[in-house]
Design an enzyme around this catalytic site. Structure first.
Site, PDB file in Angstrom:
ATOM      1  N   ASP A  22      -2.141  37.972  19.371  1.00 42.37           N
ATOM      2  CA  ASP A  22      -2.783  38.200  20.662  1.00 42.37           C
ATOM      3  C   ASP A  22      -4.247  37.811  20.619  1.00 42.37           C
ATOM      4  O   ASP A  22      -4.738  37.244  19.642  1.00 42.37           O
ATOM      5  CB  ASP A  22      -2.554  39.626  21.157  1.00 42.37           C
ATOM      6  CG  ASP A  22      -2.866  40.638  20.094  1.00 42.37           C
ATOM      7  OD1 ASP A  22      -3.938  40.512  19.481  1.00 42.37           O
ATOM      8  OD2 ASP A  22      -2.046  41.548  19.861  1.00 42.37           O
TER       9      ASP A  22
ATOM     10  N   MET B 172     -12.479  49.536  23.234  1.00 39.72           N
ATOM     11  CA  MET B 172     -12.090  49.220  24.612  1.00 39.72           C
ATOM     12  C   MET B 172     -12.984  49.953  25.607  1.00 39.72           C
ATOM     13  O   MET B 172     -12.521  50.401  26.644  1.00 39.72           O
ATOM     14  CB  MET B 172     -10.618  49.599  24.862  1.00 39.72           C
ATOM     15  CG  MET B 172      -9.666  48.868  23.936  1.00 39.72           C
ATOM     16  SD  MET B 172      -7.971  49.450  24.043  1.00 39.72           S
ATOM     17  CE  MET B 172      -8.006  50.901  23.002  1.00 39.72           C
TER      18      MET B 172
ATOM     19  N   LYS C 169      -2.919  40.035  25.573  1.00 39.44           N
ATOM     20  CA  LYS C 169      -3.141  40.805  26.788  1.00 39.44           C
ATOM     21  C   LYS C 169      -4.594  40.680  27.163  1.00 39.44           C
ATOM     22  O   LYS C 169      -5.479  40.688  26.324  1.00 39.44           O
ATOM     23  CB  LYS C 169      -2.845  42.280  26.522  1.00 39.44           C
ATOM     24  CG  LYS C 169      -1.393  42.560  26.363  1.00 39.44           C
ATOM     25  CD  LYS C 169      -1.193  44.028  26.145  1.00 39.44           C
ATOM     26  CE  LYS C 169      -0.222  44.230  25.016  1.00 39.44           C
ATOM     27  NZ  LYS C 169      -0.458  45.325  24.173  1.00 39.44           N
TER      28      LYS C 169
HETATM   29  N1  SAH Z   1      -6.314  47.454  16.223  1.00 39.51           N
HETATM   30  C1  SAH Z   1      -7.668  47.051  16.541  1.00 39.51           C
HETATM   31  C2  SAH Z   1      -8.179  47.655  17.821  1.00 39.51           C
HETATM   32  C3  SAH Z   1      -7.424  47.213  19.039  1.00 39.51           C
HETATM   33  S1  SAH Z   1      -8.141  47.856  20.527  1.00 39.51           S
HETATM   34  C4  SAH Z   1      -8.580  47.445  15.363  1.00 39.51           C
HETATM   35  O1  SAH Z   1      -8.173  48.197  14.485  1.00 39.51           O
HETATM   36  O2  SAH Z   1      -9.716  46.963  15.339  1.00 39.51           O
HETATM   37  C5  SAH Z   1      -9.157  46.552  21.032  1.00 39.51           C
HETATM   38  C6  SAH Z   1     -10.632  46.926  20.929  1.00 39.51           C
HETATM   39  O3  SAH Z   1     -11.060  46.801  19.597  1.00 39.51           O
HETATM   40  C7  SAH Z   1     -11.553  46.017  21.702  1.00 39.51           C
HETATM   41  O4  SAH Z   1     -11.604  46.372  23.057  1.00 39.51           O
HETATM   42  C8  SAH Z   1     -12.881  46.265  21.013  1.00 39.51           C
HETATM   43  O5  SAH Z   1     -13.434  47.473  21.434  1.00 39.51           O
HETATM   44  C9  SAH Z   1     -12.440  46.457  19.577  1.00 39.51           C
HETATM   45  N2  SAH Z   1     -12.587  45.214  18.793  1.00 39.51           N
HETATM   46  C10 SAH Z   1     -11.647  44.553  18.141  1.00 39.51           C
HETATM   47  N3  SAH Z   1     -12.151  43.504  17.485  1.00 39.51           N
HETATM   48  C11 SAH Z   1     -13.471  43.505  17.709  1.00 39.51           C
HETATM   49  C12 SAH Z   1     -14.557  42.689  17.309  1.00 39.51           C
HETATM   50  N4  SAH Z   1     -14.370  41.634  16.505  1.00 39.51           N
HETATM   51  N5  SAH Z   1     -15.799  43.005  17.736  1.00 39.51           N
HETATM   52  C13 SAH Z   1     -15.999  44.065  18.536  1.00 39.51           C
HETATM   53  N6  SAH Z   1     -15.009  44.875  18.951  1.00 39.51           N
HETATM   54  C14 SAH Z   1     -13.762  44.606  18.546  1.00 39.51           C
END
Ligand code: SAH
Length: 462
Positions: free
Chosen positions: A249, A384, A271
């Site tokens: 994704d 998020m 998404k």
């Molecule tokens: N499973 C993922 C989180 C999924 S929810 C994890 O463990 O990181 C998605 C949210 O993760 C985004 O809205 C943002 O808030 C955060 N996120 C994921 N990758 C990011 C990145 N490289 N930089 C900043 N925020 C990030």
């Protein structure tokens, strides 16, 4: 090829080591691993070497070298600091046609030690024939990362089961069976530490083998980390290299996707907020369908699959369908972004705990335990949380967190586009707008954010 690599059976064979220092000890370790009986000849020896000698059922002689020490031995190593002694040992051994290695003296050797990658009974020797030992060691380091530590357990299991496979299957079917074992779910299970589960899968298949496997498909739910491909785990990389199809994704960075096997089919199931290109239920079903077609299915997720990743729901479906699967953790956005932004998530002076919170709005609302979140001495990390940022900051202030509590947004953390925007609970929502911060972005709130200026080391756009 200047030297021929041979696999030497030294089990319980007497091997003579002349010398008792560090180099002799290193060679003794290797010989001991191969089960050799160590005979060590030296005026004095290290404690470790003494222990190795006794563990191997060997003997230590506090004597000077004499030719009769060569009687009855299978292999000789000259590892003294005295070149003339090494030369004498080598000459005597060669006269008796005994294989001999003398340390740092290729001319005195009839064999050399390759760099060894060891996985239980599997041993890979890398030799440059003395041309470039450092290159051989580098190749060894590369192989170490490519080969799962669990391969040893896999080989041991194969040894345990070989006779049963032989009895159950005609010769023409055995190779296909073993190919299935080593390339399919049995190997993944055993390599991931599930030795019993792997053995059960193997035996179940053996009982119903009809020239073809009934189960071949499997699912890997893998955390791809926050963006920088260097933050992948070794296991993630190995599974990415053997997948037939990958479902990914928006959060999986292009640099990470680069490392998926070239021939693997790629399916985007990303998404976007308010725009679900593939509903979660369809993703779950697709995973099951593809695995049932016999494919190795990689479900690659940003960060860690079990942190706001709906990984639990996907795996639930796969487990219910009886499909073998494994879950590989990844570095979650909070860890990645915090490290690269120079913001320690905990710190003795500022924060004794850290909370990962979803800032995802449901029908424009955020129902969170604000009073708890506003307690002091903790770091809050909102995933998020960009759309709801204004609400988050307002609620925290309303529930007692000081308005000047430091807060930061990390945009596209750990990637070359990473940007860090700092402020406090009052100013951050405005700054997010004026700086046009985009998703994915993470909000970090708490005293630790004040350390950013001092500890930031990663190149950022800001
Ligand atoms: N499973 C993922 C989180 C999924 S929810 C994890 O463990 O990181 C998605 C949210 O993760 C985004 O809205 C943002 O808030 C955060 N996120 C994921 N990758 C990011 C990145 N490289 N930089 C900043 N925020 C990030």
């Amino acid at each position: 090829m200047r030297y021929l690599p041979l696999a030497f059976d030294l089990k319980e064979r007497p091997c003579l080591l002349v010398g008792g220092g560090g180099i002799a000890t290193r060679k003794a370790r290797l010989l001991h691993k191969a089960g050799a009986r160590l005979l060590v000849l030296a005026p004095e020896i290290s404690d470790e070497l003494r222990q190795l000698v006794s563990d191997s059922g060997g003997e230590y002689f506090a004597a000077r070298y004499r030719v009769d020490f060569l009687d009855g031995v299978d292999l000789v190593i000259a590892a003294t600091a005295d070149e003339s002694v090494n030369a004498a040992v080598s000459a005597d051994a060669r006269a008796r046609h005994l294989p001999v290695n003398a340390v740092d003296a290729p001319d005195l050797c009839t064999f050399t030690f390759p760099s060894v990658v060891e996985r239980g009974p599997m041993a890979i020797g890398i030799s440059s024939g003395g041309a470039a030992p450092v290159l051989a060691r580098r190749i060894r380091a590369q192989l170490e990362t490519l080969l799962s530590p669990g391969i040893g357990a896999l080989a041991e299991m194969a040894a345990r089961i070989r006779a049963r496979v032989k009895a159950a299957l005609p010769e023409r079917e055995r190779k296909d069976f073993w190919d299935w074992v080593f390339a399919g779910p049995v190997a993944s299970q055993v390599e991931a530490g599930g030795i019993e589960a792997g053995e059960q899968t193997l035996l179940a298949q053996l009982a119903q083998w009809r020239g073809r496997p009934a189960t071949r498909g499997e699912v890997y739910l893998v955390g791809g980390g926050p963006g920088d491909p260097d933050l992948l785990t070794f296991r993630a990389l190995r599974l990415m290299q053997q997948a037939d199809v990958v479902l990914y994704d928006r959060l999986v960075s292009p640099q990470v996707m680069e490392l998926v096997r070239r021939d693997a089919e790629r399916i985007y199931v990303g998404k976007k907020k308010e725009f679900h290109s593939v509903p979660q239920d369809d993703i779950n079903q697709l995973l099951v369908d593809l695995a049932r077609e016999g494919k190795k299915v990689l479900r690659l997720k940003g960060g860690d699959p079990f942190i706001f990743g709906r990984g639990g729901e996907e795996i639930d479906r796969i487990a219910a369908a009886g499909i073998p699967f494994q879950v590989v953790p990844g570095i979650t956005a909070a860890s990645g972004c915090a490290s690269y932004a120079g913001i320690p998530l905990t710190h003795r002076d500022y924060s004794q705990s850290v909370r990962f919170i979803t800032g995802h709005l449901k029908q424009g609302e955020l129902k969170l335990p604000w009073r708890e979140l506003a307690a002091s001495g903790q770091t809050l990390v909102f995933y998020m949380g960009l759309t709801g940022l204004e609400t988050i900051c307002r609620q925290l202030i309303a529930h007692g967190l000081p308005a000047d509590t430091p807060a930061a947004l990390v945009e596209k953390g750990t990637t070359p586009e990473q940007r860090v925007v700092t402020g406090d609970l009052t100013s951050l929502p405005q700054r997010a707008v004026s700086e046009a911060v985009e998703a994915p972005a993470l909000t970090i709130i708490g005293g630790v954010v004040s350390l950013h200026d001092k500890l930031a080391w990663y190149r950022t756009r800001h």
